[in-house]
Scaffold this active site. Structure first.
Site, PDB file in Angstrom:
ATOM      1  N   CYS A 249     -29.191 -43.219   3.896  1.00 27.97           N
ATOM      2  CA  CYS A 249     -29.665 -42.274   2.869  1.00 27.97           C
ATOM      3  C   CYS A 249     -30.614 -41.226   3.442  1.00 27.97           C
ATOM      4  O   CYS A 249     -30.817 -40.177   2.835  1.00 27.97           O
ATOM      5  CB  CYS A 249     -30.331 -43.017   1.724  1.00 27.97           C
ATOM      6  SG  CYS A 249     -29.190 -44.073   0.825  1.00 27.97           S
TER       7      CYS A 249
ATOM      8  N   HIS B 220     -34.512 -37.355  -1.812  1.00 27.56           N
ATOM      9  CA  HIS B 220     -33.272 -38.136  -1.880  1.00 27.56           C
ATOM     10  C   HIS B 220     -33.231 -38.802  -3.248  1.00 27.56           C
ATOM     11  O   HIS B 220     -34.227 -39.369  -3.706  1.00 27.56           O
ATOM     12  CB  HIS B 220     -33.262 -39.177  -0.764  1.00 27.56           C
ATOM     13  CG  HIS B 220     -32.228 -40.241  -0.977  1.00 27.56           C
ATOM     14  ND1 HIS B 220     -30.904 -39.930  -1.207  1.00 27.56           N
ATOM     15  CD2 HIS B 220     -32.317 -41.590  -1.023  1.00 27.56           C
ATOM     16  CE1 HIS B 220     -30.227 -41.059  -1.383  1.00 27.56           C
ATOM     17  NE2 HIS B 220     -31.064 -42.075  -1.274  1.00 27.56           N
TER      18      HIS B 220
ATOM     19  N   ASN C 208     -26.837 -42.097  -6.685  1.00 26.13           N
ATOM     20  CA  ASN C 208     -27.275 -41.998  -5.294  1.00 26.13           C
ATOM     21  C   ASN C 208     -26.067 -41.649  -4.427  1.00 26.13           C
ATOM     22  O   ASN C 208     -25.185 -42.473  -4.249  1.00 26.13           O
ATOM     23  CB  ASN C 208     -27.888 -43.345  -4.880  1.00 26.13           C
ATOM     24  CG  ASN C 208     -28.401 -43.355  -3.452  1.00 26.13           C
ATOM     25  OD1 ASN C 208     -28.094 -42.466  -2.671  1.00 26.13           O
ATOM     26  ND2 ASN C 208     -29.174 -44.376  -3.118  1.00 26.13           N
TER      27      ASN C 208
HETATM   28  N1  ACO Z   1     -26.800 -54.608 -15.184  1.00 26.35           N
HETATM   29  C1  ACO Z   1     -27.426 -55.602 -15.819  1.00 26.35           C
HETATM   30  N2  ACO Z   1     -28.186 -56.528 -15.198  1.00 26.35           N
HETATM   31  C2  ACO Z   1     -28.319 -56.399 -13.859  1.00 26.35           C
HETATM   32  C3  ACO Z   1     -27.688 -55.378 -13.123  1.00 26.35           C
HETATM   33  C4  ACO Z   1     -26.900 -54.461 -13.837  1.00 26.35           C
HETATM   34  N3  ACO Z   1     -26.256 -53.423 -13.244  1.00 26.35           N
HETATM   35  N4  ACO Z   1     -28.011 -55.513 -11.832  1.00 26.35           N
HETATM   36  C5  ACO Z   1     -28.804 -56.589 -11.735  1.00 26.35           C
HETATM   37  N5  ACO Z   1     -28.986 -57.126 -12.957  1.00 26.35           N
HETATM   38  C6  ACO Z   1     -29.763 -58.288 -13.319  1.00 26.35           C
HETATM   39  C7  ACO Z   1     -29.933 -59.263 -12.185  1.00 26.35           C
HETATM   40  O1  ACO Z   1     -28.812 -60.100 -12.085  1.00 26.35           O
HETATM   41  C8  ACO Z   1     -31.173 -59.993 -12.618  1.00 26.35           C
HETATM   42  O2  ACO Z   1     -30.813 -60.934 -13.589  1.00 26.35           O
HETATM   43  P1  ACO Z   1     -31.527 -62.374 -13.620  1.00 26.35           P
HETATM   44  O3  ACO Z   1     -32.978 -62.076 -13.879  1.00 26.35           O
HETATM   45  O4  ACO Z   1     -30.825 -63.033 -14.738  1.00 26.35           O
HETATM   46  O5  ACO Z   1     -31.278 -62.954 -12.266  1.00 26.35           O
HETATM   47  C9  ACO Z   1     -32.010 -58.931 -13.309  1.00 26.35           C
HETATM   48  O6  ACO Z   1     -31.089 -57.872 -13.657  1.00 26.35           O
HETATM   49  C10 ACO Z   1     -33.089 -58.379 -12.428  1.00 26.35           C
HETATM   50  O7  ACO Z   1     -32.511 -58.059 -11.178  1.00 26.35           O
HETATM   51  P2  ACO Z   1     -33.327 -57.325 -10.049  1.00 26.35           P
HETATM   52  O8  ACO Z   1     -32.424 -56.987  -8.894  1.00 26.35           O
HETATM   53  O9  ACO Z   1     -34.560 -58.096  -9.749  1.00 26.35           O
HETATM   54  O10 ACO Z   1     -33.697 -56.008 -10.846  1.00 26.35           O
HETATM   55  P3  ACO Z   1     -34.753 -54.910 -10.500  1.00 26.35           P
HETATM   56  O11 ACO Z   1     -35.686 -54.745 -11.611  1.00 26.35           O
HETATM   57  O12 ACO Z   1     -35.317 -55.056  -9.125  1.00 26.35           O
HETATM   58  O13 ACO Z   1     -33.845 -53.604 -10.484  1.00 26.35           O
HETATM   59  C11 ACO Z   1     -32.777 -52.165  -8.906  1.00 26.35           C
HETATM   60  C12 ACO Z   1     -32.771 -53.505  -9.573  1.00 26.35           C
HETATM   61  C13 ACO Z   1     -32.552 -51.072  -9.935  1.00 26.35           C
HETATM   62  C14 ACO Z   1     -31.686 -52.111  -7.864  1.00 26.35           C
HETATM   63  C15 ACO Z   1     -34.164 -51.972  -8.239  1.00 26.35           C
HETATM   64  O14 ACO Z   1     -34.488 -53.047  -7.429  1.00 26.35           O
HETATM   65  C16 ACO Z   1     -34.212 -50.744  -7.415  1.00 26.35           C
HETATM   66  O15 ACO Z   1     -34.197 -49.650  -7.930  1.00 26.35           O
HETATM   67  N6  ACO Z   1     -34.319 -50.873  -6.072  1.00 26.35           N
HETATM   68  C17 ACO Z   1     -34.294 -49.759  -5.199  1.00 26.35           C
HETATM   69  C18 ACO Z   1     -33.000 -49.787  -4.583  1.00 26.35           C
HETATM   70  C19 ACO Z   1     -32.406 -48.457  -4.373  1.00 26.35           C
HETATM   71  O16 ACO Z   1     -32.679 -47.470  -5.011  1.00 26.35           O
HETATM   72  N7  ACO Z   1     -31.515 -48.441  -3.414  1.00 26.35           N
HETATM   73  C20 ACO Z   1     -30.789 -47.291  -3.109  1.00 26.35           C
HETATM   74  C21 ACO Z   1     -30.544 -47.259  -1.697  1.00 26.35           C
HETATM   75  S1  ACO Z   1     -32.012 -47.143  -0.777  1.00 26.35           S
HETATM   76  C22 ACO Z   1     -32.610 -45.704  -1.086  1.00 26.35           C
HETATM   77  O17 ACO Z   1     -31.839 -44.790  -1.265  1.00 26.35           O
HETATM   78  C23 ACO Z   1     -34.048 -45.531  -1.163  1.00 26.35           C
END
Ligand code: ACO
Length: 325
Positions: A115, A252, A282
């Site tokens: 990214c 980004h 993204n």
């Molecule tokens: N829909 C519904 N529920 C979901 C989804 C979805 N698409 N995805 C995950 N869940 C659930 C999980 O299974 C989990 O359920 P559980 O509690 O029953 O186990 C719950 O939601 C929480 O999951 P987490 O992964 O802990 O959720 P979090 O609040 O961390 O959000 C997210 C996830 C949005 C990916 C967050 O961690 C994030 O934004 N991370 C940054 C990652 C990113 O942006 N990466 C891009 C590439 S890197 C970059 O470009 C910087």
């Protein structure tokens, strides 16, 4: 003192036609529009058509950038393509774009920093131009992440989209006065200790397969705001500018919460953030030039404005570039 600056003379973008909304995704995996919007700010993304390659997306974006720069493709002597989704393992997708554009001289190569790829590519091209080795560069970010997503993993497949963006850079001799246009400063970082936080579980030398994107979302999130804010501070420190001087913050586009958190941390007015994550999701290395293109087309981005770009991605890699448009 006379010095060479890499001046941005053109910008272009390309998005595939097919729109995939959060509601469309809810038919494929167990998710909802509300969950995706609340956690990421994403509402829809574009998906490349069958047979539409990263090189096709990159070529279209490059053509638009060249047209706007009023530059003939034959005057380009350097192409740096940032991508993690090349057409093939080799040759570099950049040489396909080079051939598509009818360019038969100079150099074309791919650069892989996930990214952060566009920021790395921009800094690389800038250094080649500043050294006098090349005169005009195309810096392209092009991705077809839809091809490396696990469409059964709701934790990742909702986050990404396909697209491409490009800039034309031209080496111009300037006298160094503060207000002149061009790339003013850049800082690049990486830390391979975190390579397992965001990766693709395949590759030519490991599995012999293409693989799928895997991510520890929380860990990525945790590092993102701190790393990005630090590298922005270090980039600004190379200049006489502060966060108050920035006209547009073009980050980004990973996640709205990361962007808001970064702007808060560096004390930047949220109205100055160019945000496209809602409609593009993204697009990895393509997201910054696509966001620049959006701000250009809607009239926000104007000549002589100060633009701060930043990214963080797999590796981890991260970096920032400050430019006067
Ligand atoms: N829909 C519904 N529920 C979901 C989804 C979805 N698409 N995805 C995950 N869940 C659930 C999980 O299974 C989990 O359920 P559980 O509690 O029953 O186990 C719950 O939601 C929480 O999951 P987490 O992964 O802990 O959720 P979090 O609040 O961390 O959000 C997210 C996830 C949005 C990916 C967050 O961690 C994030 O934004 N991370 C940054 C990652 C990113 O942006 N990466 C891009 C590439 S890197 C970059 O470009 C910087």
């Amino acid at each position: 003192m006379t010095l060479i600056r890499s001046v941005i003379t053109g910008c272009g973008g390309y998005l595939p036609e097919t729109v995939l909304t959060n509601d469309d995704l809810a038919k494929i995996v167990d998710t909802t529009d509300e969950w995706i919007v609340e956690r990421t700010g994403i509402r829809e993304r574009r998906i490349a058509a069958e047979g539409e390659l990263t090189s096709d997306l990159g070529t279209a974006a490059a053509e638009q950038a060249l047209e706007r720069a009023e530059t003939d493709a034959r005057d380009i002597d350097l192409i740096v393509l940032a991508t993690s989704t090349p057409d093939n393992t080799f040759p570099a997708t950049a040489v396909t774009i080079q051939a598509n554009l009818g360019i038969q001289h100079g150099a074309a190569f791919d650069l892989q920093a996930v990214c952060s790829g566009f920021v790395f590519a921009l800094a690389t091209a800038d250094n080649f131009l500043k050294s006098g080795q090349y005169k005009r560069a195309l810096v392209i970010g092009a991705e077809t992440y839809s091809r490396i997503l696990d469409w059964e993993d709701r934790g990742t497949c909702v986050l990404f989209g396909d697209g491409a963006g490009a800039l034309v850079l031209e080496a111009r001799k300037l006298n160094g006065a503060g207000l002149e246009r061009g790339i003013l400063a850049s800082e690049l970082r990486s830390d391979g200790r975190y390579k397992d936080k965001l990766f693709v579980d395949g590759g030519p030398s490991s599995t012999g397969t293409v693989g799928h994107l895997r991510m520890h979302g929380r860990d990525v999130f945790r590092h993102a705001v701190t790393n990005i804010a630090d590298v922005i501070t270090e980039t600004l420190a190379n200049t006489d500018y502060t966060a108050d001087d920035i006209d547009w913050f073009v980050p980004h586009q990973a996640n709205k919460r990361i962007l808001d958190g970064t702007a808060r941390k560096i004390g930047l007015d949220p109205d100055k953030i160019v945000m496209t994550v809602e409609n593009h999701a993204n697009t990895s290395a393509a997201s910054i030039p696509l966001a620049l293109n959006t701000a250009l087309e809607d009239g926000r981005l104007k000549e002589n404005q100060l633009v701060l770009m930043e990214a963080m991605g797999g590796g981890f890699t991260w970096g920032a570039v400050l430019a006067r448009w």
